[in-house]
Motif scaffolding. Sequence first.
Motif, PDB file in Angstrom:
ATOM      1  N   ARG A 127      -8.985  44.413  36.924  1.00 19.47           N
ATOM      2  CA  ARG A 127      -7.911  43.599  36.812  1.00 19.47           C
ATOM      3  C   ARG A 127      -6.919  44.693  36.252  1.00 19.47           C
ATOM      4  O   ARG A 127      -5.701  45.340  36.589  1.00 19.47           O
ATOM      5  CB  ARG A 127      -7.610  42.555  36.255  1.00 19.47           C
ATOM      6  CG  ARG A 127      -6.374  41.959  35.748  1.00 19.47           C
ATOM      7  CD  ARG A 127      -6.136  41.335  34.420  1.00 19.47           C
ATOM      8  NE  ARG A 127      -4.716  41.216  34.072  1.00 19.47           N
ATOM      9  CZ  ARG A 127      -4.411  41.083  32.965  1.00 19.47           C
ATOM     10  NH1 ARG A 127      -5.065  41.502  31.995  1.00 19.47           N
ATOM     11  NH2 ARG A 127      -2.880  40.957  32.808  1.00 19.47           N
TER      12      ARG A 127
ATOM     13  N   ARG B   6      -0.627  50.099  39.646  1.00 22.27           N
ATOM     14  CA  ARG B   6       0.490  49.720  39.916  1.00 22.27           C
ATOM     15  C   ARG B   6       1.744  50.283  38.977  1.00 22.27           C
ATOM     16  O   ARG B   6       2.957  50.188  39.330  1.00 22.27           O
ATOM     17  CB  ARG B   6       0.581  48.401  40.162  1.00 22.27           C
ATOM     18  CG  ARG B   6      -0.348  47.797  41.181  1.00 22.27           C
ATOM     19  CD  ARG B   6      -0.097  46.581  41.910  1.00 22.27           C
ATOM     20  NE  ARG B   6      -1.102  46.645  43.015  1.00 22.27           N
ATOM     21  CZ  ARG B   6      -1.883  45.522  43.042  1.00 22.27           C
ATOM     22  NH1 ARG B   6      -1.398  44.281  42.527  1.00 22.27           N
ATOM     23  NH2 ARG B   6      -2.541  45.437  44.126  1.00 22.27           N
TER      24      ARG B   6
ATOM     25  N   ALA C 289     -14.724  42.081  36.096  1.00 20.30           N
ATOM     26  CA  ALA C 289     -13.381  41.708  36.771  1.00 20.30           C
ATOM     27  C   ALA C 289     -12.100  42.100  35.438  1.00 20.30           C
ATOM     28  O   ALA C 289     -10.982  42.117  36.207  1.00 20.30           O
ATOM     29  CB  ALA C 289     -13.479  40.284  36.615  1.00 20.30           C
ATOM     30  N   ILE C 290     -12.322  42.008  34.321  1.00 18.17           N
ATOM     31  CA  ILE C 290     -11.208  42.219  33.486  1.00 18.17           C
ATOM     32  C   ILE C 290     -10.928  43.609  33.546  1.00 18.17           C
ATOM     33  O   ILE C 290      -9.838  44.026  33.870  1.00 18.17           O
ATOM     34  CB  ILE C 290     -11.551  41.926  32.070  1.00 18.17           C
ATOM     35  CG1 ILE C 290     -11.923  40.282  31.846  1.00 18.17           C
ATOM     36  CG2 ILE C 290     -10.596  42.365  30.982  1.00 18.17           C
ATOM     37  CD1 ILE C 290     -12.166  39.858  30.336  1.00 18.17           C
TER      38      ILE C 290
ATOM     39  N   ILE D 166      -6.272  47.890  38.096  1.00 17.49           N
ATOM     40  CA  ILE D 166      -5.527  47.700  39.199  1.00 17.49           C
ATOM     41  C   ILE D 166      -3.845  47.748  38.620  1.00 17.49           C
ATOM     42  O   ILE D 166      -2.897  48.488  39.263  1.00 17.49           O
ATOM     43  CB  ILE D 166      -5.648  46.272  40.023  1.00 17.49           C
ATOM     44  CG1 ILE D 166      -6.951  46.390  40.832  1.00 17.49           C
ATOM     45  CG2 ILE D 166      -4.576  45.839  40.823  1.00 17.49           C
ATOM     46  CD1 ILE D 166      -7.156  44.846  41.207  1.00 17.49           C
ATOM     47  N   LYS D 167      -3.588  46.836  37.516  1.00  8.29           N
ATOM     48  CA  LYS D 167      -2.351  47.083  36.947  1.00  8.29           C
ATOM     49  C   LYS D 167      -1.876  48.281  36.631  1.00  8.29           C
ATOM     50  O   LYS D 167      -0.928  48.805  36.770  1.00  8.29           O
ATOM     51  CB  LYS D 167      -2.452  46.272  35.690  1.00  8.29           C
ATOM     52  CG  LYS D 167      -2.751  44.835  35.739  1.00  8.29           C
ATOM     53  CD  LYS D 167      -2.250  43.839  34.849  1.00  8.29           C
ATOM     54  CE  LYS D 167      -0.728  44.046  34.466  1.00  8.29           C
ATOM     55  NZ  LYS D 167      -0.441  42.567  33.557  1.00  8.29           N
TER      56      LYS D 167
END
Lengths: 307, 275
Positions: free
Chosen positions: B11, B18, B7-8, B14-15
């Motif tokens: 995340r 973006r 999950a980390i 994804i960052k």
Amino acid sequence: MITNSIEVKNFTKKFGNFTAVDDISFTVEEGTIFAFLGPNGAGKSTTINTLCTIQEKTHGELKINGNDVTHHKDKVRNDIGIVFQESTLDGKLSVEENLKLHCVFYKVPKHEIKERVNFVLKLVDLENRRKAPVDSLSGGMKRRAEIARGLVHFPKVLFLDEPTTGLDPQTRANVWDYIHKLQKQKNITIFLTTHYMEEAEICNKVAIIDGGKIVAHDTPHNLKKQYTSTTMRIKSSCKENLLDYLEDNNIKHKLDKDNEHVLIYANKVDDVLKINSVFRESIEDIEINKGTLNDVFIAITGKEIRE
Amino acid sequence: MIRTINAIVSRNLIKLKRDKLKLFGNLFMSGLLLFVFSFVMKSMGKGLDHPMNYLISGIIIMTVFQTSLTNSMNILEDISSGFMKEILVAPISRWHIAIGHVISTAIVSVIQGLLIVFIGLFMGLSIDVVHGLGMVGLMLLVGLTFSSLGLYLATISKESSNFQLLVMIISFPLTFLSGAYIPTMALPKVILPIVYINPLTYTTAAFRFLTLHMENMPNAALIKSGVAFSINGFVITPLISMGIIMLMLVIFLYLCVYRFNSADFSRVKTFKHEH
């Protein structure tokens, strides 16, 4: 049997020479709302941070659902949800992504995640903003997203550190609606800190903290009964008679600034009723004010909570 | 555990997705270095078979180094934005968080490195499957090593902005003294001791050795190409260099996990973001 969700015994927290929290003890019953009321710097956040396992205590014993916060951190963390004073959402991620990440951290079973995220988003009215990056939300929405996140793993105890600070009155009322709705649905224990008096009024128990010490701890009703009186402001055509009556019956009173109204501080409801019935004919104007928690606070600490 | 780390990692990826500015900013920097030093290489790298490939291999691995070191310090942003608090009160082990960060940063740095590899392919870099996999493996190793270092440095820092600047100031010259942009053979003798104690020298040497298919070259030729070093008669071969990287990984990873477990993140001072 009454079970206590939170038990704090002789808790002290020092930062160097400064004592932030000084030997406090209290318990919170399961399924109730408990408020910590006090001015900034009174020790509210320090207590919450220690209960939430992010700060170490100096002395004392703190337990959540029977688990010690120092020795069984993970058990405690599993049971609690927290909404901090400041935003702790990841601004670059969407509301939904924040919630899902949270579910993973709290080991929510995979097949339940979707359902739970939908449930909490509905609860805080953010269903249509689920895909929006958190940074693009308004302050009130962020707060609601934060509350949704604090709830998505179905905590047994929810900590709210000044949950409505900086929100407009309408949003504040909404946030409170959500909290109540949730408390009823899930029977969770809520521990909140606030400096808004009206928010403390609706709690089951209130502890007033000042300078690191708990100076009063009871139901809002009892606190008001103990520390405040009902104030009547009466204008009577028989002012002298009224004053004599008050004098004879030992009821605290004084003349108001305008020299026409009499301010009466009644401790008993009975006094209020009697005065009204005796002087019924002569009363030209009457105003009755019940004591508020603000009065309690002033009575105890000698100062007003600044907002 | 796997789920948390996963999950980390996702995340952080994804960052990155973006934050395209960061992604392309790094790429632009690497491109610029490639452009500038291609002129230097033309005049200095006379003894080399493929001066451009020699340069590109150095730039690839230095990109991995820079990205992993600086990106792992992004955790300071998490602290100042408050998100760190959310992680710290979650019922997850701190070392899972640390490992998750190290892995995600390493992956990001490998992606950045691969982008340079991609550019390199148009400039004459030839890679077969075995070497390609070896390169990715080594990039990942280097990425893990320096993300661990970055995370360790971030956890001991008390003031984020100054600290990040300091790390940049120290690491940038080290990349120049690693032989990545200017061959070590071309550097003045006076600064060779610094070159030899610079861990990036061995990082570059090992990667270059792999990228330029130098397996069959004798030690003397390797020394002449600047991928092996003779220090007072002791030859540090590319294989020893790889050992040095692995040793660093073990040390840095231990340090960062150990520190992360006991760090008090509420003490880090950061510039408050205005909301």
